[in-house]
Design an enzyme around this catalytic site. Structure first.
Site, PDB file in Angstrom:
ATOM      1  N   HIS A  44      -2.716  -2.740  -0.238  1.00 18.42           N
ATOM      2  CA  HIS A  44      -3.754  -2.408  -1.221  1.00 18.42           C
ATOM      3  C   HIS A  44      -4.645  -3.608  -1.513  1.00 18.42           C
ATOM      4  O   HIS A  44      -5.829  -3.455  -1.839  1.00 18.42           O
ATOM      5  CB  HIS A  44      -3.099  -1.907  -2.519  1.00 18.42           C
ATOM      6  CG  HIS A  44      -2.824  -0.443  -2.514  1.00 18.42           C
ATOM      7  ND1 HIS A  44      -1.729   0.112  -3.127  1.00 18.42           N
ATOM      8  CD2 HIS A  44      -3.509   0.582  -1.962  1.00 18.42           C
ATOM      9  CE1 HIS A  44      -1.744   1.424  -2.957  1.00 18.42           C
ATOM     10  NE2 HIS A  44      -2.814   1.730  -2.251  1.00 18.42           N
ATOM     11  N   ARG A  54      -1.769  15.708   8.294  1.00 16.07           N
ATOM     12  CA  ARG A  54      -0.548  15.540   9.088  1.00 16.07           C
ATOM     13  C   ARG A  54       0.639  15.979   8.237  1.00 16.07           C
ATOM     14  O   ARG A  54       0.771  15.590   7.066  1.00 16.07           O
ATOM     15  CB  ARG A  54      -0.375  14.090   9.521  1.00 16.07           C
ATOM     16  CG  ARG A  54       0.820  13.871  10.448  1.00 16.07           C
ATOM     17  CD  ARG A  54       0.925  12.422  10.887  1.00 16.07           C
ATOM     18  NE  ARG A  54       1.277  11.541   9.773  1.00 16.07           N
ATOM     19  CZ  ARG A  54       1.349  10.210   9.873  1.00 16.07           C
ATOM     20  NH1 ARG A  54       1.067   9.637  11.021  1.00 16.07           N
ATOM     21  NH2 ARG A  54       1.675   9.479   8.833  1.00 16.07           N
ATOM     22  N   GLU A 114       2.218  10.145  20.373  1.00 19.25           N
ATOM     23  CA  GLU A 114       2.557   8.798  19.912  1.00 19.25           C
ATOM     24  C   GLU A 114       3.840   8.258  20.521  1.00 19.25           C
ATOM     25  O   GLU A 114       4.249   7.136  20.199  1.00 19.25           O
ATOM     26  CB  GLU A 114       2.657   8.776  18.387  1.00 19.25           C
ATOM     27  CG  GLU A 114       3.554   9.833  17.797  1.00 19.25           C
ATOM     28  CD  GLU A 114       3.477   9.894  16.274  1.00 19.25           C
ATOM     29  OE1 GLU A 114       3.060   8.890  15.659  1.00 19.25           O
ATOM     30  OE2 GLU A 114       3.835  10.931  15.710  1.00 19.25           O
ATOM     31  N   CYS A 120      -6.795   8.225  17.023  1.00 18.78           N
ATOM     32  CA  CYS A 120      -6.702   7.604  15.709  1.00 18.78           C
ATOM     33  C   CYS A 120      -5.908   6.302  15.842  1.00 18.78           C
ATOM     34  O   CYS A 120      -5.346   6.005  16.882  1.00 18.78           O
ATOM     35  CB  CYS A 120      -6.060   8.533  14.688  1.00 18.78           C
ATOM     36  SG  CYS A 120      -4.342   8.939  15.016  1.00 18.78           S
ATOM     37  N   ASN A 135      -1.371   3.341  17.510  1.00 15.88           N
ATOM     38  CA  ASN A 135      -0.477   2.322  16.945  1.00 15.88           C
ATOM     39  C   ASN A 135       0.940   2.490  17.481  1.00 15.88           C
ATOM     40  O   ASN A 135       1.520   1.578  18.068  1.00 15.88           O
ATOM     41  CB  ASN A 135      -0.467   2.415  15.422  1.00 15.88           C
ATOM     42  CG  ASN A 135      -1.805   2.058  14.810  1.00 15.88           C
ATOM     43  OD1 ASN A 135      -2.696   1.587  15.493  1.00 15.88           O
ATOM     44  ND2 ASN A 135      -1.943   2.296  13.531  1.00 15.88           N
ATOM     45  N   ASP A 136       1.527   3.667  17.270  1.00 18.03           N
ATOM     46  CA  ASP A 136       2.900   3.898  17.724  1.00 18.03           C
ATOM     47  C   ASP A 136       2.990   3.997  19.242  1.00 18.03           C
ATOM     48  O   ASP A 136       3.947   3.501  19.844  1.00 18.03           O
ATOM     49  CB  ASP A 136       3.463   5.172  17.089  1.00 18.03           C
ATOM     50  CG  ASP A 136       4.095   4.905  15.737  1.00 18.03           C
ATOM     51  OD1 ASP A 136       4.361   3.730  15.434  1.00 18.03           O
ATOM     52  OD2 ASP A 136       4.323   5.859  14.972  1.00 18.03           O
TER      53      ASP A 136
END
Length: 763
Positions: free
Chosen positions: A365, A509, A607, A678, A630-631
């Site tokens: 954050h 998702r 992924e 993504c 990413n994964d």
């Protein structure tokens, strides 16, 4: 065992040394005593002058320490450095690479053993042992010296950085005034370091018997009310500079501070006899451990938020230990081990120039808020620099590359100001693209969506010209409750998201929890959560949870029609088939109860490698595929990108990753199904060029990256992207592929999009 004990003793002595010189002297004395050798020396590399400096010695003429130099390509020391491995010579003076260092009286020594000192692939120097006898050192002695050099490399690097901070010029290492971290928020800033610290340490709070439980509960309630009020006041103070959604972050902190579950758990521990601070410690750390165990980096970052709230509650309970007031000079560079959004908000906005956090990532954050405020930030700065030494130091923060410059000279400061002017001009140009379509030079539309996980993310996306939400993580509402959210609670959340973007598409998702994301009310313990019970697996094993979420999503979509469903962690077609049956059943059931219920487009996350090899079978069953770079990159390359030791091996431009993307897009094209990409790779201008060539139909990325990627799309044709893809496939290394793509961006006049900070020369 004796040598192991002596090894630990040397390491301990070095760690307790007060200076670089004393640390190096402890090394040479320890080695000489342990190996019973005639001499031991340490040479450190001075890159600025291309030579090695004899920094410490036992056995050679000590008067030469810090003064005697040996050119990089010279002598056996230079040979060790070139080979970057041990050199063990029987008779050094007879060796063709031998070069006597004048003034050291080393001509009496014959046996030579040198090992490189390497830290993070950077050669720091050479550790040398010598003996008068014409004998090679034993293999066990070589192993000992190599182990010691490896163990001490980090300590020497840290000592070198402290040496640089104190202004010592005796040794100029490879980059004494430059340190690497993670890019948190883009931009270039220059100013003075201000360290934020607290004497409070949540982990060190002791257990004590509560003399008056009711008084402890009352103190806890007062602390909760006070901290929550502080957060509310911060939100009000920031009102002129932030959107309502950004200010909502601080109100969300207030809600967490007032969390009934947190309060009840702490009160329960007080009733059991512990005082309020000790009870609070256990309750906070329980929540922290829950989030830290999660695989999803976005959710894992929430552990820091919880811990920070705990520290602030503790400060209210123990006011005498509260931190002193901090003075913020103009152009403050805020520094801290674990900075939070509250630390950021405490600095007057007109004085805040940049942020350097010892921990965290671009998903924290703190980084999200810094990007929103336009403040350059570096996250997860490496341990080679002691943050406390940066207080009051002149700094340059390069938020593009995660690079920190210490005590920059006038020339470097001039370069920084020049880049800042370029940056301002670039920002104005990017803003002008907001309402223009992401369309290639040959007329191909490539919609740019954004990723989101909180309602506060939506305003950022809309303000940057997002054409929809390509990935909305639904896990967070499950994490801040003490039980699964009801169907009605989920409906209200999803309806807000869908309405905010209507008629733009929104991809929700389904729940992605599991062994690595255990909830307090749904604990799961696993030895290997990365490969465990998670994603669609846990949803299918608990169809009541899955169906509740699906019904909430379908009802939220009634009358809007912009919902797209996405299933995570699909690794076999059986799981997809079972999920489709459940989704169809829920839809038919609702259609019998109310109007305007429709079956939305269904997609799957690609992924894991198994999904790549079954992409054709999956594409036959769904309406779209979404590649989670990413994964997928992490699993293909066996690299945990959150592990600092191996993060540099994580690269979406690895040839294996590119070939996997080709296999997926080919399979989808065979069945006429669109592919969305993504993940962070979609926000990388270099990768975006290849994705354009691959023929993907849309990208989903961070809202902060959207303007840059739009400019890339509008500056190239799909045909150019296909040619660059062809050239990339002829390369064998990710570094070569990236260099070729960066050259293409530079040739198109888009070099500043990649890293404006590249214009700042290395210090």
């Amino acid at each position: 065992m004796k040598k192991l004990t002596e090894l630990h003793q040397i390491i301990q002595q070095v760690s307790q040394a007060e200076s670089l010189e004393s640390a190096l002297q402890a090394i040479v004395a320890g080695v000489r005593n342990t190996l019973h050798t005639d001499a031991c020396s340490v040479y450190l590399s001075d890159q600025a002058h291309s030579h090695y400096v004899l920094m410490a010695s036992e056995g050679l003429n000590a008067q030469g320490a810090g003064k005697l130099h040996l050119r990089h390509s010279t002598g056996l020391v230079g040979w060790v450095a070139e080979r970057q491995e041990a050199v063990n010579v029987r008779n050094a003076p007879a060796h063709p690479r031998y070069c006597q260092l004048q003034g050291t009286d080393e001509e009496a020594y014959h046996g030579f053993l040198g090992v490189p000192i390497i830290h993070r692939q950077q050669l720091l120097g050479v550790l040398v042992a010598q003996q008068c006898a014409q004998n090679r050192f034993k293999k066990s002695e070589q192993a000992f010296l190599s182990t010691l050099a490896t163990q001490l490399a980090g300590s020497i690097a840290l000592s070198l950085s402290q040496n640089a901070l104190q202004g010592s010029t005796q040794v100029q290492s490879n980059s004494p005034s430059q340190y690497e971290g993670g890019a948190g928020a883009p931009g270039i800033a220059m100013g003075t370091g201000v360290l934020v610290f607290s004497t409070l340490d949540l982990d060190q709070v002791p257990d004590r018997t509560a003399e008056d439980s009711e008084a402890e509960v009352a103190a806890l309630q007062a602390a909760v009310d006070g901290v929550a009020a502080d957060f509310e006041l911060l939100a009000e103070r920031l009102e002129p500079g932030l959107s309502a959604e950004d200010r909502a972050l601080f109100r969300a902190y207030a809600l967490i501070a007032r969390s009934q579950e947190l309060f009840d758990a702490t009160v329960h521990r007080i009733r059991q006899g512990n005082w309020a601070p000790g009870a609070l410690r256990e309750s906070i750390l329980e929540h922290v451990r829950l989030f830290e165990a999660m695989d999803d980096p976005y959710l894992r970052e929430r552990a820091h938020d919880i811990r920070d709230i705990g520290h602030r509650l503790l400060a209210r309970l123990l006011p005498s230990d509260a931190s002193c007031e901090t003075d913020y000079p103009p152009h403050t560079i805020l520094i801290g081990e674990n900075l939070s959004p509250v630390d950021l908000a405490a600095v007057p906005t007109e004085r805040l120039a940049g942020v350097v956090s010892g921990h965290g990532s671009s998903l924290s954050h703190l980084a999200i808020l810094a990007r929103s405020m336009g403040v350059p930030a570096i996250m997860g700065i490496t341990g080679d620099v002691e943050l406390g030494k940066l207080d009051g130091t002149r700094l340059i923060v390069d938020g593009y590359q995660g690079r920190l410059y210490l005590n920059p000279g006038e020339s470097l400061q001039k370069d920084c100001r020049r880049v800042q002017r370029q940056e301002k001009k670039l920002s104005q140009e990017l803003q002008s693209l907001r309402d223009l379509p992401a369309e290639t030079l040959d007329g191909v539309r490539l919609p740019l969506y954004t990723n989101a996980g909180l309602l506060s993310d939506l305003s950022h996306s809309l303000s940057r010209g997002s054409e929809g939400i390509g990935l909305y993580r639904t896990e967070f509402p499950f994490m801040v409750r003490d039980s699964f959210p009801t169907e009605d609670e989920q409906y209200l959340l999803y309806r807000q998201v869908l309405e905010a973007f209507h008629p733009r598409p929104v991809t929700l998702r389904t729940l992605d929890i599991g062994g690595d994301k255990a909830l307090t009310y749904f604990p799961v313990q696993e030895a290997n959560p990365y490969l465990g019970w998670r994603g669609i697996r846990i949803s299918l094993d608990n169809p009541d949870i899955f169906l509740t979420q699906i019904r909430a999503m379908l009802k939220a979509n009634a009358g809007l029609g912009n919902l797209r469903l996405l299933l995570p962690m699909i690794s076999r077609v059986e799981d997809l088939d079972e999920a489709i049956v459940l989704i169809n059943g829920a839809c038919h059931e609702l259609q019998n109860q109310q109007d305007h219920i429709v079956l939305p487009p269904l997609g799957v996350m690609i992924e894991v490698p198994a999904a790549v090899y079954q992409a054709e079978e999956l594409a036959r069953r769904v309406e779209f595929l979404c590649i989670g770079t990413n994964d997928l990159t992490q699993y293909l390359l066996a690299v945990d990108r959150n592990n600092e030791r191996v993060a540099r091996w994580f690269d979406a431009l690895h040839p294996a990753v590119i070939r996997a993307l080709i296999q997926v897009t080919d399979a989808a094209r065979l069945h006429g199904k669109p592919v969305c990409v993504c993940g962070e790779a979609a926000g990388d201008p270099a990768v975006a060029l290849l994705l354009l060539g691959l023929g993907v139909e849309s990208l989903s990325l961070s809202s902060g990256d959207l303007p840059r990627i739009k400019w890339v799309i509008r500056s190239f044709s799909r045909q150019q992207g296909q040619e660059l893809l062809r050239l990339a496939l002829a390369q064998e290394q990710a570094t070569s592929i990236r260099a070729m793509l960066l050259q293409a961006l530079n040739a198109a006049g888009l070099g500043a999009l990649v890293h404006p900070g590249n214009d700042i020369p290395v210090a």
